[in-house]
Design an enzyme around this catalytic site. Sequence first.
Site, PDB file in Angstrom:
ATOM      1  N   SER A   1      -0.895   0.272   7.334  1.00  0.00           N
ATOM      2  CA  SER A   1       0.491   0.041   6.937  1.00  0.00           C
ATOM      3  C   SER A   1       1.495   0.552   7.963  1.00  0.00           C
ATOM      4  CB  SER A   1       0.769   0.685   5.580  1.00  0.00           C
ATOM      5  OG  SER A   1       0.722   2.069   5.683  1.00  0.00           O
TER       6      SER A   1
ATOM      7  N   LYS B   1       3.634   6.815   5.337  1.00  0.00           N
ATOM      8  CA  LYS B   1       4.804   5.942   5.446  1.00  0.00           C
ATOM      9  C   LYS B   1       5.918   6.656   6.198  1.00  0.00           C
ATOM     10  CE  LYS B   1       2.955   3.172   2.429  1.00  0.00           C
ATOM     11  NZ  LYS B   1       2.191   2.081   2.914  1.00  0.00           N
TER      12      LYS B   1
END
Lengths: 171, 177
Positions: free
Chosen positions: A39, A82
Amino acid sequence: MLRQVLGRTLGFVGYTIQYGCIAHCAFEYIGEFVCSGPSMEPTIVSHDIILSERLSRHLCKIQKGDIVIAKSPFDPKMNICKRVIGLEGDKVCTSAQSDALKTHTYVPKGHVWLEGDNLRSSTDSRSYGPIPYALIRGRVCLKLWPPHRFGTLSESPTRWITETQSGSESD
Amino acid sequence: MAQQVTAGRRYLRAFVSGFFVAVPVTVTVLDRVACVARVEGASMQPFLNPEGGSGCDVVLLNRWTVRNYQVQRGDVVSIMSPRNPQQKIIKRVIGLEGDFIRTLGYKNRYLRVPDGHVWIEGDHRGHSLDSNSFGPVSVGLLHGRASHIIWPPNRWQRIKPFLPPNRGPLETEEEEG
């Protein structure tokens, strides 16, 4: 003879406990090694080993643009990696980059807004909303492996870069 | 003179090695096994702090049983507050993931607790900042399970799971599950 064996065993157990505790403290309060998924693709490639430090989380020094490791809000045993896009009180854009109509929301108190750098294959705050600050485990500060990518992480959040990219690819 | 120096050095060495054993072991035990905490506020009255104001209860938080984030309905747990990361709150677990809950003053009247979340409420209805104001909380915020009241001594007891009457998941869903 028996006493000697017993003493040696006890000593071994004691040392194990001592070093186990020291290891726990180091991992819990200083830093740990983690492996990331897809991600954060342009910044951190899958299976890179990164070092995350815990101090800035304990001192509440997480800033906008930092890459953090957090517990997933739906499965606490899973970690997510993230970038912090917004802190509490910030206004963030919740719609996809290509959408014409932009929707905005405010990050509530004690929460952060997380987004992956790879906006296409990242499940992040855009799908499940802001997450509590206390779920953050640490801030990623160093890439350790593979050796040719060793070093600090790129400073600039890629948000504006991906924005221009998606603009050119939207034809 | 020389003897004094060696004695001092030996003392220093003993102190440093003791320090490096005691501090990590203490921190690890507090983090992994159990710790004690003082309960402040009226949100769990009448179960905790029944007098209110005058004295604070001290509870033993068992951190070993929540290492896999397993809790039962009715357990008293301490949770990192989702509103303020430096604060911990102590509440009762009313619903686990997948339960249907009748809320008290939340934006939806009935709600299914999402995966990886729990629904927590204080015993003192209306004087508690709990899931009815901030919604279900993630299990990852779980800090410990209150297992004993250890102060004041006359109320020393093990805390048993207990659901307040007419609270808890709705019956029909339990039969299905």
